[in-house]
Design a protein around this motif. Structure first.
Motif, mmCIF file in Angstrom:
data_model
loop_
_atom_site.group_PDB
_atom_site.id
_atom_site.type_symbol
_atom_site.label_atom_id
_atom_site.label_comp_id
_atom_site.label_asym_id
_atom_site.label_seq_id
_atom_site.Cartn_x
_atom_site.Cartn_y
_atom_site.Cartn_z
ATOM 1 N N LEU A 65 -21.252 55.857 -79.538
ATOM 2 C CA LEU A 65 -22.018 56.588 -78.602
ATOM 3 C C LEU A 65 -21.503 56.299 -76.854
ATOM 4 C CD1 LEU A 65 -25.669 56.384 -79.728
ATOM 5 C CD2 LEU A 65 -24.051 58.516 -79.866
ATOM 6 N N ASP A 66 -21.601 57.183 -76.034
ATOM 7 C CA ASP A 66 -20.946 57.272 -74.794
ATOM 8 C C ASP A 66 -22.086 55.902 -74.049
ATOM 9 O OD1 ASP A 66 -20.622 57.153 -71.886
ATOM 10 O OD2 ASP A 66 -21.085 59.394 -71.877
ATOM 11 N N ARG A 67 -21.612 55.106 -73.528
ATOM 12 C CA ARG A 67 -22.351 53.946 -72.833
ATOM 13 C C ARG A 67 -23.196 54.364 -71.843
ATOM 14 N NH1 ARG A 67 -18.744 49.250 -70.100
ATOM 15 N NH2 ARG A 67 -20.511 48.052 -70.697
ATOM 16 N N PHE A 68 -22.681 55.676 -71.062
ATOM 17 C CA PHE A 68 -23.746 55.961 -69.886
ATOM 18 C C PHE A 68 -24.568 56.964 -70.298
ATOM 19 C CE2 PHE A 68 -19.349 54.839 -68.609
ATOM 20 C CZ PHE A 68 -19.629 53.968 -67.342
ATOM 21 N N VAL A 69 -24.896 57.339 -71.356
ATOM 22 C CA VAL A 69 -25.798 58.139 -72.005
ATOM 23 C C VAL A 69 -27.353 57.857 -71.554
ATOM 24 C CG1 VAL A 69 -26.305 57.312 -74.216
ATOM 25 C CG2 VAL A 69 -26.752 59.738 -73.744
ATOM 26 N N PRO A 70 -28.047 58.756 -70.781
ATOM 27 C CA PRO A 70 -29.325 58.352 -70.402
ATOM 28 C C PRO A 70 -30.141 58.264 -71.768
ATOM 29 C CG PRO A 70 -28.845 60.439 -69.285
ATOM 30 C CD PRO A 70 -27.832 60.241 -70.337
ATOM 31 N N VAL A 71 -30.854 57.080 -71.600
ATOM 32 C CA VAL A 71 -31.942 56.794 -73.032
ATOM 33 C C VAL A 71 -33.379 56.502 -72.423
ATOM 34 C CG1 VAL A 71 -32.403 55.113 -74.688
ATOM 35 C CG2 VAL A 71 -29.707 55.183 -74.016
ATOM 36 N N VAL A 72 -34.093 57.401 -73.151
ATOM 37 C CA VAL A 72 -35.615 57.486 -72.794
ATOM 38 C C VAL A 72 -36.152 56.785 -73.934
ATOM 39 C CG1 VAL A 72 -37.708 59.009 -72.632
ATOM 40 C CG2 VAL A 72 -35.470 59.672 -71.591
ATOM 41 N N VAL A 73 -36.927 55.637 -73.678
ATOM 42 C CA VAL A 73 -37.631 54.899 -74.813
ATOM 43 C C VAL A 73 -39.019 55.545 -74.602
ATOM 44 C CG1 VAL A 73 -38.664 52.693 -75.417
ATOM 45 C CG2 VAL A 73 -36.459 52.841 -74.206
ATOM 46 N N VAL A 74 -39.367 55.929 -75.968
ATOM 47 C CA VAL A 74 -40.641 56.387 -76.408
ATOM 48 C C VAL A 74 -41.587 55.364 -77.114
ATOM 49 C CG1 VAL A 74 -41.896 58.430 -77.550
ATOM 50 C CG2 VAL A 74 -39.667 58.731 -76.394
ATOM 51 N N GLU A 77 -32.629 65.725 -62.257
ATOM 52 C CA GLU A 77 -32.759 65.766 -60.753
ATOM 53 C C GLU A 77 -32.582 64.547 -60.221
ATOM 54 O OE1 GLU A 77 -36.900 67.010 -60.977
ATOM 55 O OE2 GLU A 77 -36.448 69.064 -60.187
ATOM 56 N N HIS A 78 -32.605 63.446 -60.977
ATOM 57 C CA HIS A 78 -32.270 62.044 -60.319
ATOM 58 C C HIS A 78 -31.468 61.045 -61.112
ATOM 59 C CE1 HIS A 78 -35.586 63.146 -57.351
ATOM 60 N NE2 HIS A 78 -36.352 63.433 -58.695
ATOM 61 N N PRO A 79 -30.308 61.526 -61.094
ATOM 62 C CA PRO A 79 -29.333 60.722 -61.909
ATOM 63 C C PRO A 79 -29.317 59.410 -61.456
ATOM 64 C CG PRO A 79 -27.992 62.450 -60.887
ATOM 65 C CD PRO A 79 -29.495 62.828 -60.600
ATOM 66 N N ARG A 80 -28.934 58.321 -62.161
ATOM 67 C CA ARG A 80 -29.023 56.989 -61.871
ATOM 68 C C ARG A 80 -27.622 56.560 -61.833
ATOM 69 N NH1 ARG A 80 -33.741 54.566 -63.947
ATOM 70 N NH2 ARG A 80 -33.388 52.649 -63.284
ATOM 71 N N ASN A 81 -27.381 55.586 -60.889
ATOM 72 C CA ASN A 81 -26.221 55.110 -60.900
ATOM 73 C C ASN A 81 -26.068 54.042 -61.923
ATOM 74 O OD1 ASN A 81 -25.050 56.228 -58.458
ATOM 75 N ND2 ASN A 81 -25.897 54.741 -56.975
ATOM 76 N N PHE A 82 -24.930 53.500 -62.364
ATOM 77 C CA PHE A 82 -24.745 52.444 -63.567
ATOM 78 C C PHE A 82 -24.313 51.293 -62.693
ATOM 79 C CE2 PHE A 82 -25.528 53.654 -67.852
ATOM 80 C CZ PHE A 82 -26.106 54.992 -67.575
ATOM 81 N N ILE A 83 -24.954 50.117 -63.123
ATOM 82 C CA ILE A 83 -24.498 48.933 -62.518
ATOM 83 C C ILE A 83 -23.719 48.128 -63.655
ATOM 84 C CG2 ILE A 83 -25.280 46.646 -61.536
ATOM 85 C CD1 ILE A 83 -25.678 48.971 -59.790
ATOM 86 N N GLU A 84 -22.542 47.241 -63.450
ATOM 87 C CA GLU A 84 -22.090 46.308 -64.049
ATOM 88 C C GLU A 84 -22.039 45.032 -63.526
ATOM 89 O OE1 GLU A 84 -18.290 47.692 -65.683
ATOM 90 O OE2 GLU A 84 -18.504 46.183 -67.623
ATOM 91 N N THR A 85 -22.658 44.263 -64.204
ATOM 92 C CA THR A 85 -22.316 42.568 -63.586
ATOM 93 C C THR A 85 -22.044 41.984 -65.225
ATOM 94 O OG1 THR A 85 -24.745 42.069 -64.453
ATOM 95 C CG2 THR A 85 -24.442 43.003 -62.357
ATOM 96 N N LYS A 86 -21.841 40.693 -64.921
ATOM 97 C CA LYS A 86 -21.631 39.588 -65.962
ATOM 98 C C LYS A 86 -22.721 39.711 -67.128
ATOM 99 C CE LYS A 86 -18.503 36.539 -64.049
ATOM 100 N NZ LYS A 86 -18.140 35.094 -63.635
ATOM 101 N N MET A 87 -24.003 39.880 -66.709
ATOM 102 C CA MET A 87 -24.830 40.016 -67.590
ATOM 103 C C MET A 87 -25.738 41.100 -67.841
ATOM 104 S SD MET A 87 -26.750 36.532 -66.669
ATOM 105 C CE MET A 87 -27.975 36.561 -67.821
ATOM 106 N N PHE A 88 -25.432 42.484 -67.059
ATOM 107 C CA PHE A 88 -26.087 43.637 -67.546
ATOM 108 C C PHE A 88 -25.254 44.980 -67.216
ATOM 109 C CE2 PHE A 88 -28.198 47.294 -65.210
ATOM 110 C CZ PHE A 88 -29.188 47.493 -66.346
ATOM 111 N N PHE A 89 -25.405 45.698 -68.210
ATOM 112 C CA PHE A 89 -24.640 47.245 -67.940
ATOM 113 C C PHE A 89 -25.664 48.184 -68.247
ATOM 114 C CE2 PHE A 89 -22.804 50.929 -69.088
ATOM 115 C CZ PHE A 89 -21.856 51.130 -68.225
ATOM 116 N N GLY A 90 -25.915 48.913 -67.275
ATOM 117 C CA GLY A 90 -26.786 50.107 -67.403
ATOM 118 C C GLY A 90 -27.233 50.905 -66.088
ATOM 119 N N PRO A 91 -28.226 51.594 -66.246
ATOM 120 C CA PRO A 91 -28.720 52.375 -65.152
ATOM 121 C C PRO A 91 -29.091 51.398 -63.716
ATOM 122 C CG PRO A 91 -29.671 53.288 -67.100
ATOM 123 C CD PRO A 91 -29.054 51.906 -67.488
ATOM 124 N N ASP A 92 -29.223 51.540 -62.717
ATOM 125 C CA ASP A 92 -29.487 50.718 -61.676
ATOM 126 C C ASP A 92 -31.012 50.634 -61.809
ATOM 127 O OD1 ASP A 92 -30.162 49.562 -59.079
ATOM 128 O OD2 ASP A 92 -29.030 50.950 -58.033
#
Length: 173
Positions: free
Chosen positions: A81-90, A129-144
């Protein structure tokens, strides 16, 4: 609340209970989303099962389905899957510890059970309406994950903003 045309949006539901998968699918169809695929997490590692690339994912997190592990797999590019895809946890896990754990894994939004059609639509509106920037560090990749509220933590420098869609941009797909 705006009235979006969602007919071109592709949604993937990852849920272990068949009844809940069908209920979510029915709600999304009622909201005008035509392309909805429901799956169990184990099926996601075989790309041949998906008819389309999802624009957003709704995933369960419960004792029998670990949505956090799924999010980590997506963000680490280990799922098909695209690693940038928005994921909603239910989830029915609504305590601060669980919400922060999901956020730290790379979820985009959190939806507490029980859910209604309106709650699902509001989360979809938030993604559009409010897309999130994605952040990449050594320990995290995901929405800001920097938002106002009790979960805020500082991300150590250096950080890289990987994706920054223009406000009002339609989800890809």
């Amino acid at each position: 609340m705006k009235n979006f045309n969602l007919s071109q949006v592709n949604v993937l539901i990852v849920e272990h209970q068949m009844f809940t998968r069908q209920l979510m699918r029915d709600v999304l169809h009622a909201l005008g989303i035509v392309n909805v695929t429901a799956s169990y997490a184990d099926d996601l590692f075989d790309a041949t099962d998906l008819d389309f690339s999802p624009d957003m994912i709704f995933t369960d997190w419960s004792p029998s389905m670990d949505g956090v592990d799924l999010i980590k797999s997506i963000r680490r590019n280990q799922a098909n899957l695209d690693r940038f895809v928005p994921v909603v946890v239910v989830s029915a896990y609504t305590d601060l510890e669980h919400v922060c754990q999901a956020r730290d894994a790379g979820m985009t939004e959190y939806l507490a059970r029980p859910v209604s059609g309106e709650m699902i639509y509001r989360r979809i509106c938030a993604l559009v309406e409010h897309p999130r920037n994605f952040i990449e560090t050594k320990m995290f990749f995901g929405p800001d994950r920097r938002r106002r509220g009790p979960c805020i933590r500082r991300i150590p420098a250096p950080i890289t903003i990987v994706f920054s869609p223009a406000p009002g941009t339609r989800l890809p797909g």
